[in-house]
Write a protein that holds these residues in place. Sequence first.
Motif, short mmCIF file in Angstrom:
data_model
loop_
_atom_site.label_atom_id
_atom_site.label_comp_id
_atom_site.label_asym_id
_atom_site.label_seq_id
_atom_site.Cartn_x
_atom_site.Cartn_y
_atom_site.Cartn_z
N PHE A 11 53.85 52.75 27.93
CA PHE A 11 53.24 53.52 29.00
C PHE A 11 51.73 53.68 28.85
CE2 PHE A 11 57.63 55.22 29.39
CZ PHE A 11 57.87 54.72 30.66
N THR A 12 51.20 53.48 27.67
CA THR A 12 49.76 53.63 27.48
C THR A 12 49.04 52.29 27.41
OG1 THR A 12 50.04 53.71 25.08
CG2 THR A 12 50.01 55.83 26.28
N ASN A 13 49.73 51.20 27.63
CA ASN A 13 49.12 49.88 27.59
C ASN A 13 48.21 49.71 28.81
OD1 ASN A 13 48.46 47.26 27.09
ND2 ASN A 13 50.56 46.47 27.21
N LYS A 14 46.96 49.34 28.61
CA LYS A 14 45.99 49.21 29.70
C LYS A 14 45.88 47.79 30.24
CE LYS A 14 44.57 53.46 29.57
NZ LYS A 14 44.90 54.38 30.61
N GLN A 15 46.56 46.82 29.65
CA GLN A 15 46.49 45.46 30.14
C GLN A 15 47.23 45.36 31.47
OE1 GLN A 15 48.13 43.05 27.07
NE2 GLN A 15 46.27 43.13 25.81
N GLY A 16 46.60 44.72 32.45
CA GLY A 16 47.21 44.56 33.76
C GLY A 16 46.88 45.69 34.72
N GLN A 17 46.15 46.69 34.28
CA GLN A 17 45.80 47.83 35.15
C GLN A 17 44.93 47.37 36.31
OE1 GLN A 17 47.07 50.83 34.75
NE2 GLN A 17 46.04 51.71 36.50
N GLY A 18 43.99 46.48 36.07
CA GLY A 18 43.12 45.98 37.13
C GLY A 18 43.89 45.20 38.17
N THR A 19 44.90 44.46 37.74
CA THR A 19 45.74 43.70 38.68
C THR A 19 46.52 44.64 39.58
OG1 THR A 19 45.97 41.98 37.02
CG2 THR A 19 47.53 41.95 38.84
N ILE A 20 47.07 45.68 39.02
CA ILE A 20 47.83 46.64 39.82
C ILE A 20 46.93 47.36 40.82
CG2 ILE A 20 49.16 48.80 39.69
CD1 ILE A 20 50.25 47.75 37.00
N GLU A 21 45.75 47.75 40.39
CA GLU A 21 44.82 48.42 41.30
C GLU A 21 44.34 47.47 42.39
OE1 GLU A 21 41.76 49.99 38.85
OE2 GLU A 21 43.03 51.55 37.99
N ALA A 22 44.08 46.22 42.04
CA ALA A 22 43.66 45.23 43.04
C ALA A 22 44.76 44.97 44.05
CB ALA A 22 43.24 43.93 42.37
N LEU A 23 46.00 44.93 43.61
CA LEU A 23 47.13 44.73 44.51
C LEU A 23 47.27 45.91 45.48
CD1 LEU A 23 49.54 42.96 45.26
CD2 LEU A 23 50.88 44.24 43.59
N ALA A 24 47.16 47.11 44.96
CA ALA A 24 47.26 48.30 45.82
C ALA A 24 46.11 48.34 46.83
CB ALA A 24 47.27 49.56 44.97
N LEU A 25 44.92 48.01 46.38
CA LEU A 25 43.76 48.01 47.27
C LEU A 25 43.88 46.91 48.33
CD1 LEU A 25 40.99 49.21 47.92
CD2 LEU A 25 40.00 47.47 46.41
N SER A 26 44.36 45.74 47.95
CA SER A 26 44.47 44.66 48.93
C SER A 26 45.53 44.97 49.98
CB SER A 26 44.76 43.33 48.23
OG SER A 26 46.01 43.37 47.59
N VAL A 27 46.62 45.59 49.61
CA VAL A 27 47.65 45.99 50.58
C VAL A 27 47.07 47.00 51.56
CG1 VAL A 27 49.83 47.23 50.85
CG2 VAL A 27 49.62 45.44 49.12
N THR A 28 46.30 47.95 51.06
CA THR A 28 45.67 48.95 51.93
C THR A 28 44.67 48.32 52.88
OG1 THR A 28 45.92 50.57 50.15
CG2 THR A 28 44.41 51.13 51.93
N VAL A 29 43.86 47.40 52.37
CA VAL A 29 42.86 46.73 53.22
C VAL A 29 43.54 45.88 54.28
CG1 VAL A 29 41.04 44.98 53.21
CG2 VAL A 29 41.01 46.81 51.52
N ILE A 30 44.58 45.15 53.91
CA ILE A 30 45.31 44.33 54.89
C ILE A 30 45.94 45.19 55.96
CG2 ILE A 30 47.34 42.85 55.15
CD1 ILE A 30 46.57 41.56 52.48
N ALA A 31 46.51 46.33 55.60
CA ALA A 31 47.11 47.24 56.59
C ALA A 31 46.04 47.80 57.53
CB ALA A 31 47.84 48.37 55.89
N ALA A 32 44.89 48.16 57.00
CA ALA A 32 43.82 48.69 57.84
C ALA A 32 43.28 47.63 58.79
CB ALA A 32 42.70 49.24 56.96
N VAL A 33 43.08 46.42 58.30
CA VAL A 33 42.58 45.33 59.16
C VAL A 33 43.60 44.98 60.24
CG1 VAL A 33 41.97 42.88 59.15
CG2 VAL A 33 41.00 44.40 57.45
#
Length: 120
Positions: A11-33
Motif C-alpha cells: 500500500f505504500t509503494n509509490k511506483q506506478g502512481q504517475g500512471t494512475i494519476e495520468a489515467l484518471a486525468l485523461s478520462v476526465t479530460v476526455i469526458a469534458a471534451v
Amino acid sequence: MIQKNKWFRIFTNKQGQGTIEALALSVTVIAAVTALGAGIYFSVVHVGMNYMLHEYLICQKTQGATDCKKDFYKKSAPFLVAAKVLTLESSVVFRKQRARLVVAMPMKRTLTFKKELEIY
C-alpha cells in the motif's frame, strides 16, 4: 509479523502512481471534451435547422413547393451528421406560411421547430 510488513509495503509503494494519476486525468479530460463537443453539436444543429427552416419557408412562398423540399434536405445534410429529419410539414393558414420540423438527435432526443412566415 512478516505478513503485516508485506501488506504495508504494497500500500505504500509509490511506483506506478504517475500512471494512475495520468489515467484518471485523461478520462476526465476526455469526458469534458466529449460533453463540450456534444453541446457545440446540439447548438450548431439547432441554429442551422432554424435557419434552414426559414429558408424553406421563403422558398415556398416565393417559388412555390416545386423543389424546396429537395433543396432543404440537400442543404441541411451538413448540419445533420449524427441526426436525421423525422418530419417536415408545411401549411398555409390565411396568408401565413407555416412549417414544422422534427429532428431526431443522438441520445434519444428530438428537436421540434415551428416557424411562421408572412410576406407583406
